[in-house]
Design an enzyme around this catalytic site. Sequence first.
Site, PDB file in Angstrom:
ATOM      1  N   GLU A  52      11.733  29.962  41.102  1.00 29.52           N
ATOM      2  CA  GLU A  52      11.658  29.818  42.555  1.00 29.52           C
ATOM      3  C   GLU A  52      10.422  29.065  43.048  1.00 29.52           C
ATOM      4  O   GLU A  52      10.339  28.722  44.218  1.00 29.52           O
ATOM      5  CB  GLU A  52      11.793  31.179  43.257  1.00 29.52           C
ATOM      6  CG  GLU A  52      10.687  32.183  42.998  1.00 29.52           C
ATOM      7  CD  GLU A  52      11.037  33.133  41.867  1.00 29.52           C
ATOM      8  OE1 GLU A  52      11.835  32.758  40.976  1.00 29.52           O
ATOM      9  OE2 GLU A  52      10.505  34.260  41.857  1.00 29.52           O
ATOM     10  N   ASN A  53       9.474  28.775  42.152  1.00 26.17           N
ATOM     11  CA  ASN A  53       8.363  27.921  42.576  1.00 26.17           C
ATOM     12  C   ASN A  53       8.780  26.456  42.674  1.00 26.17           C
ATOM     13  O   ASN A  53       7.983  25.630  43.124  1.00 26.17           O
ATOM     14  CB  ASN A  53       7.157  28.086  41.638  1.00 26.17           C
ATOM     15  CG  ASN A  53       7.500  27.866  40.193  1.00 26.17           C
ATOM     16  OD1 ASN A  53       8.527  28.337  39.708  1.00 26.17           O
ATOM     17  ND2 ASN A  53       6.667  27.137  39.495  1.00 26.17           N
TER      18      ASN A  53
END
Lengths: 217, 234
Positions: A52-53
């Site tokens: 999710e980064n």
Amino acid sequence: MADESKGWDRNQMAARAAQELKDGFYVNLGIGIPTLVANYIPEGVDVTLQSENGMLGMGPFPYEDEVDPDLINAGKQTITELRRTSYFSSAESFAMIRGGHINIAILGAMEVSEKGDLANWMIPGKLVKGMGGAMDLVAGVKKIVIVMDHASKSGSPKLLHECSLPLTGKEVVDMVITNLGVFEVERGKGMRLVELAPDVTVDYVKSLTEAKFEVAV
Amino acid sequence: MKKIQNDAASALDGLLFDGMTIMAGGFGLCGIPENLIVAIRDSGVKDLTVISNNAGVDDFGLGLLLQTRQVKKMLSSYVGENKEFERQYLSGELELEFNPQGTLAERCRAGGAGIPGFYTKTGVGTRIAEGKEHKEFNGETYILETGLVADLAIVKAWKGDEQGNLIYRRTARNFNADMATAGKVTVAEVEEIVPLGSLDPNNIHTPSVFVHRIVKGEFEKRIEKVTTRERETA
């Protein structure tokens, strides 16, 4: 007291969770045991891991001479890219997550309630680290699978009537895999034990569970 | 107008004031504006509200501004790697507002796009939703979150041109691209400033309109968790 040697170990729990992955899935794996799921992806099943980064198509950990500070996963570990990889901004990453484009997320937990409420981000009075992307994941990803120890080391249940810790999401969990077995949670219908780990009895599961559950093994 | 600055201190000249709000890009220590953070520390500006997904570590990144107590309030999603943060927070010296990571990113994106608020399912039924407007769409409950704009956004990119067009490298893009749009003034520090025409216009991540000043930095690029695998031996 919980007998920690009972049932599945961490790797076996991860392997069981990996059975939930289907060919073509886009998958988000949380930190801890969920990370191990990547080691057990079934033969013939091709999945793409989201971090999710800002990455889709996460590869394995790098060899020592491949380490790149510009290439980390959501757990801040160094990783590698694949030929299918794409990179994007945080807002676009969470557009994938909240827009329902990710098929499954496999996450850890501190507590799960019989209605599928999840608590995994803070213990009041202790250091509050923050929820990171967990609240977005449970709100937006199609299927939420929790992998966790069935009870605490002292034997207190983690599957509860109601969570005692602050919630990460309400009625969001679809499946819980513990060292003792597998539970399904259906919205409005409650929790059902659908699978037992080897040499584990229903009575033993009941002795370490506060949540109400149907037995369907 | 010349956007290129000689060093981080001149890139911030005239932009800093006590009590201001600063957005800082990066995820963990990946893609953080290392040089601008140091220049903000050296300026002595104080009572800052800092919007950043994380708070650095004790002696690097935003941790440097915590050491000197220049930060009054943090708006973050995860701050688990910083002991000084923990100490200041538990003693009440530091205010903290947790935002889910996706909500934080979208608040920056929305703020930069002139969108004052949006509804999201994230956080419904949790303490994040307390006091926020709830609204139903198609039978599902959502909460209202607001867009964010900062007095100053500091971002880190890989390459930038003289006009201020930016490209990021790998996962170092993270919050940088969203925050670059949401600063009243945005200052970018880059590894390399390249002549006009040398970036492919098809692949600009942040178009120059969002970038007011640009400066070349020297980077340590510290890694929080070096994780490797062994080479199989034949």
